[in-house]
Write an enzyme that holds these catalytic residues in place. Structure first.
Site, PDB file in Angstrom:
ATOM      1  N   GLU A  42       0.826  -1.113  -0.139  1.00  0.00           N
ATOM      2  CA  GLU A  42       0.058  -0.111  -0.029  1.00  0.00           C
ATOM      3  C   GLU A  42       0.885   0.968   0.036  1.00  0.00           C
ATOM      4  O   GLU A  42       1.865   1.269   0.622  1.00  0.00           O
ATOM      5  CB  GLU A  42      -1.040  -0.020   1.393  1.00  0.00           C
ATOM      6  N   LYS A 125      -9.671   2.311  -1.107  1.00  0.00           N
ATOM      7  CA  LYS A 125      -9.649   1.834   0.314  1.00  0.00           C
ATOM      8  C   LYS A 125     -11.106   2.073   0.852  1.00  0.00           C
ATOM      9  O   LYS A 125     -11.455   3.140   0.695  1.00  0.00           O
ATOM     10  CB  LYS A 125      -8.770   2.385   0.959  1.00  0.00           C
ATOM     11  N   TYR A 131      -7.528   5.940  14.043  1.00  0.00           N
ATOM     12  CA  TYR A 131      -7.116   5.623  15.471  1.00  0.00           C
ATOM     13  C   TYR A 131      -5.711   5.270  15.347  1.00  0.00           C
ATOM     14  O   TYR A 131      -5.095   5.255  14.543  1.00  0.00           O
ATOM     15  CB  TYR A 131      -7.911   4.278  15.852  1.00  0.00           C
ATOM     16  N   CYS A 177      -5.057  -3.000   3.200  1.00  0.00           N
ATOM     17  CA  CYS A 177      -4.861  -2.906   4.650  1.00  0.00           C
ATOM     18  C   CYS A 177      -6.067  -3.089   5.520  1.00  0.00           C
ATOM     19  O   CYS A 177      -6.539  -4.159   5.659  1.00  0.00           O
ATOM     20  CB  CYS A 177      -3.868  -1.701   5.063  1.00  0.00           C
ATOM     21  N   GLY A 329      25.741   4.459  34.742  1.00  0.00           N
ATOM     22  CA  GLY A 329      26.153   3.334  35.403  1.00  0.00           C
ATOM     23  C   GLY A 329      24.727   2.710  35.787  1.00  0.00           C
ATOM     24  O   GLY A 329      24.943   1.497  36.487  1.00  0.00           O
ATOM     25  N   GLY A 330      23.585   3.101  35.343  1.00  0.00           N
ATOM     26  CA  GLY A 330      22.512   2.582  35.558  1.00  0.00           C
ATOM     27  C   GLY A 330      22.140   1.932  34.331  1.00  0.00           C
ATOM     28  O   GLY A 330      22.573   1.708  33.186  1.00  0.00           O
ATOM     29  N   ASP A 332      19.307   1.876  32.336  1.00  0.00           N
ATOM     30  CA  ASP A 332      18.797   2.331  31.171  1.00  0.00           C
ATOM     31  C   ASP A 332      19.866   3.124  30.058  1.00  0.00           C
ATOM     32  O   ASP A 332      19.983   2.580  28.951  1.00  0.00           O
ATOM     33  CB  ASP A 332      17.748   3.614  31.323  1.00  0.00           C
ATOM     34  N   SER A 333      20.894   3.861  30.579  1.00  0.00           N
ATOM     35  CA  SER A 333      21.963   4.222  29.879  1.00  0.00           C
ATOM     36  C   SER A 333      22.866   3.210  29.575  1.00  0.00           C
ATOM     37  O   SER A 333      23.432   3.235  28.178  1.00  0.00           O
ATOM     38  CB  SER A 333      22.673   5.459  30.627  1.00  0.00           C
ATOM     39  N   LYS A 590       5.425  17.537  29.889  1.00  0.00           N
ATOM     40  CA  LYS A 590       6.873  17.147  29.423  1.00  0.00           C
ATOM     41  C   LYS A 590       6.905  16.134  28.155  1.00  0.00           C
ATOM     42  O   LYS A 590       7.590  16.027  27.188  1.00  0.00           O
ATOM     43  CB  LYS A 590       7.278  16.233  30.698  1.00  0.00           C
TER      44      LYS A 590
END
Length: 631
Positions: A42, A125, A131, A177, A329-330, A332-333, A590
């Site tokens: 498509e 289509k 959504y 689709c 040092g965590g 995630d990083s 944020k």
């Protein structure tokens, strides 16, 4: 036997020139392999997620030009099926702009097929999704609307295309689709096609973004359709990445062929451009080919594949060859470092540790060990001197107002944010410029949900590659990188056992077992209920489940966990309201300013999770349940 090429191509959004050139090359290659027909996805000419580029008439004319190039390309003898935008310059959409269709083209011998007894020489289509990431109804006119305009039943516009082949004529149902995902729609395009016309094949051309576990559902859905309609189903999807600004989506392809009994008889590998040519006995409904097993796509291996593929494609799309990562040092990083060092030459990944007075020697040592194991350039730039300077400057600032002097002070909580911003806005941004690259956002989905990140601080960067992963998925993916990607303990074991901590105050001292206020084994699942449930949970739902004793079952966390964490309903309610207010309050502001997020889940922050800054709200039923619980 009909030889059909599945054109699982990488689509570059907004580049009909590049996409058409690739399609013409694939058509030629398919013809050389003896293919009678090639099927592309498509919107294979323009791309799919283009924002309001659809409002540019010049772009629409360009797409028409390249569609004609593809039509001309079938003069060599191959039949081509593909998707693009189709324009009726004499009609208008509901918004007053020129009429546009998300269209399915079939070309043979330099001409379009399907125009006889039909308004256009293409198919349109029918179901326009509106959504999640989809916004089709904003730009395109559907078969349903066209039927209303013409005053005829929609079924009259759902007609197959008659294709002439060396093996005889074929009646092909052409859907796009969403037309195959019709369970919740009143109009069911594939079923109407089959009910009113004899079909030899049903072809679904798609541009379907990856979601974890979606291909499993897709196979169940299309297998059921093939059995119900009694014809082979060919599903062709694209690979690559596309975006709608705040969210970056990967496309996994996974193009698949189902025989009339619903068994998978051929498929393309995920996240790989490919063009297999398959032999299909259309008269026998594809039953001569053996069934094949399709890989499960719901595990951490698929998460790894999607995150890696999406990150590589994103860096390539923006021309970024170097990155800077703040390495604390965590977990995630550390995972971010392992990811980028795997997809880029390690010399092009600069790792930097930025300690303040609150960072432990434990995390500093772990960061250095990881950098050494990855073989990346590594530096340490302490921030305490800069933080102290900022503190002095703010405290010494005098505001003149009505002849009086007013002084400002930074609280300990404010100083936590000063540290985070100093690391990102000052050091990482400057390092990225000096290094000739960009810097990453290492936030996870739990943090984004409740805003547990500093605006203009650790919630900054060019891409949030891990921000659609809950914390437990981050740990699982980090372990997978050690065991399967690197096949070595690249990420030190100590990083897995350390309490997750921002290390921005004495309250975050990891060597004392202190860390984040988020209790991830519980809050990951609470937050997921807020965000990812199809019928999204609110405090009213949570209190209802809490009263019924079904909370853990409903949100999916460990049984009995809430009772161990919260001595009674007062503590449970306090915790619930704290995070709900953050999720629907400051965290929204944020997220609006966060970097683009790479999509993995069924609901990702950005355009997929549309939200307004309306503040927190508690329903009347919630307040009644709260009163009941608290007596």
């Amino acid at each position: 036997m009909l030889k059909i090429a599945l054109g699982q191509m990488e689509i570059i959004p907004g580049r009909p020139d590049v996409n058409t050139a690739a399609m013409l090359q694939m058509m030629n290659a398919a013809r050389q392999q003896g293919a009678d027909m090639i099927i592309f996805p498509e919107m294979s000419v323009p791309g799919y997620l283009l924002g309001d580029t659809w409002e540019q008439s010049a772009f629409l004319r360009d797409c028409e030009y390249y569609v004609q190039q593809l039509i001309n390309g079938t003069s060599s003898g191959i039949i081509a099926m593909f998707g693009s935008v189709a324009v009726d310059w004499n009609k208008r959409n509901n918004d007053g702009r020129v009429r546009k269709y998300n269209a399915f083209f079939t070309a043979q011998s330099g001409k379009l097929l399907g125009g006889e007894n039909y308004p256009y020489p293409f198919r349109i289509k029918t179901l326009l999704p509106n959504y999640r990431e989809f916004d089709d109804d904003r730009h395109f006119y559907s078969t349903q609307k066209l039927a209303v305009e013409l005053g005829i039943p929609v079924a009259e516009l759902l007609r197959p295309i008659q294709v002439r082949t060396v093996h005889g004529p074929l009646s092909v149902g052409c859907i796009l689709c969403e037309d195959g995902w019709y369970d919740d729609y009143a109009v069911k395009p594939a079923e109407l096609l089959a009910a009113n016309h004899p079909l030899d094949l049903l072809v679904n051309i798609s541009s379907s973004p990856f979601t974890l576990g979606k291909n499993n559902k897709r196979n169940r859905l299309f297998s059921r359709q093939a059995r119900k309609l009694g014809v082979p189903v060919l599903y062709v999807n694209n690979v690559g990445i596309q975006n709608n600004g705040k969210t970056v989506y990967t496309f996994d392809g996974c193009s698949t062929v189902y025989n009339r009994a619903g068994a998978v008889i051929a498929y393309c590998p995920a996240f790989t451009a490919s063009m297999p040519v398959i032999d299909l006995d259309t008269a026998g409904g594809g039953m001569s080919r053996p069934a094949v097993a399709v890989p499960d796509d719901s595990g951490i291996d698929t998460v790894c594949q999607a995150v890696r593929y999406g990150t590589v494609a994103f860096l390539r799309s923006i021309g970024l060859e170097r990155v800077v990562i703040g390495l604390s040092g965590g977990i995630d990083s550390s995972l971010a470092a392992a990811l980028y060092a795997h997809i880029l030459p390690p010399a092009q990944v600069l790792l930097v540790n930025m300690p303040s007075q609150h960072n432990s020697s434990t995390t500093k040592d772990l960061a250095a060990i990881l950098a050494s194991r990855l073989g990346c350039p590594y530096t340490v730039i302490p921030i305490q001197e800069a933080v102290d300077l900022t503190t002095r400057q703010i405290h010494q600032a005098e505001l003149k107002a009505t002849g009086q002097f007013q002084s400002l002070t930074l609280s300990p909580f404010m100083l936590e944010n000063v540290q985070a911003r100093d690391r990102s806005s000052r050091i990482l941004a400057a390092l990225a410029a000096a290094f000739g690259g960009g810097f990453t956002c290492n936030a996870n989905k739990s943090e984004l949900t409740v805003g547990y990140a500093t605006l203009y601080g650790d919630q900054s960067g060019c891409l949030a590659a891990l921000a659609d992963l809950w914390k437990h998925q981050v740990y699982a993916l980090a372990q997978y990188f050690n065991e399967e990607v690197y096949r070595d303990e690249i990420i030190p074991r100590g990083i897995f056992t350390l309490p997750p901590s921002a290390e921005l105050s004495p309250d975050h001292a990891v060597d004392e077992g202190k860390g984040d206020p988020i209790i991830y084994p519980y809050h990951d699942y609470l937050f997921r209920a807020f965000v990812e449930r199809w019928d999204r949970a609110t405090p009213e739902d949570l209190l209802t489940w809490y009263l019924a004793g079904t909370l853990e079952t409903e949100i999916g966390c460990q049984s009995g966990l809430s009772q161990r964490l919260f001595p009674g309903p007062a503590e449970f309610i306090t915790d619930l309201e704290r995070w709900w207010k953050l999720y629907t309050g400051m965290a929204v502001a944020k997220r609006i300013q966060a970097p683009p997020v790479l999509a993995v889940s069924r609901r990702v922050f950005g355009f997929d999770h549309r939200e307004a800054q309306n503040g927190s709200y508690f329903t009347a039923k919630y307040l009644e349940l709260k009163k009941q619980l608290l007596g």
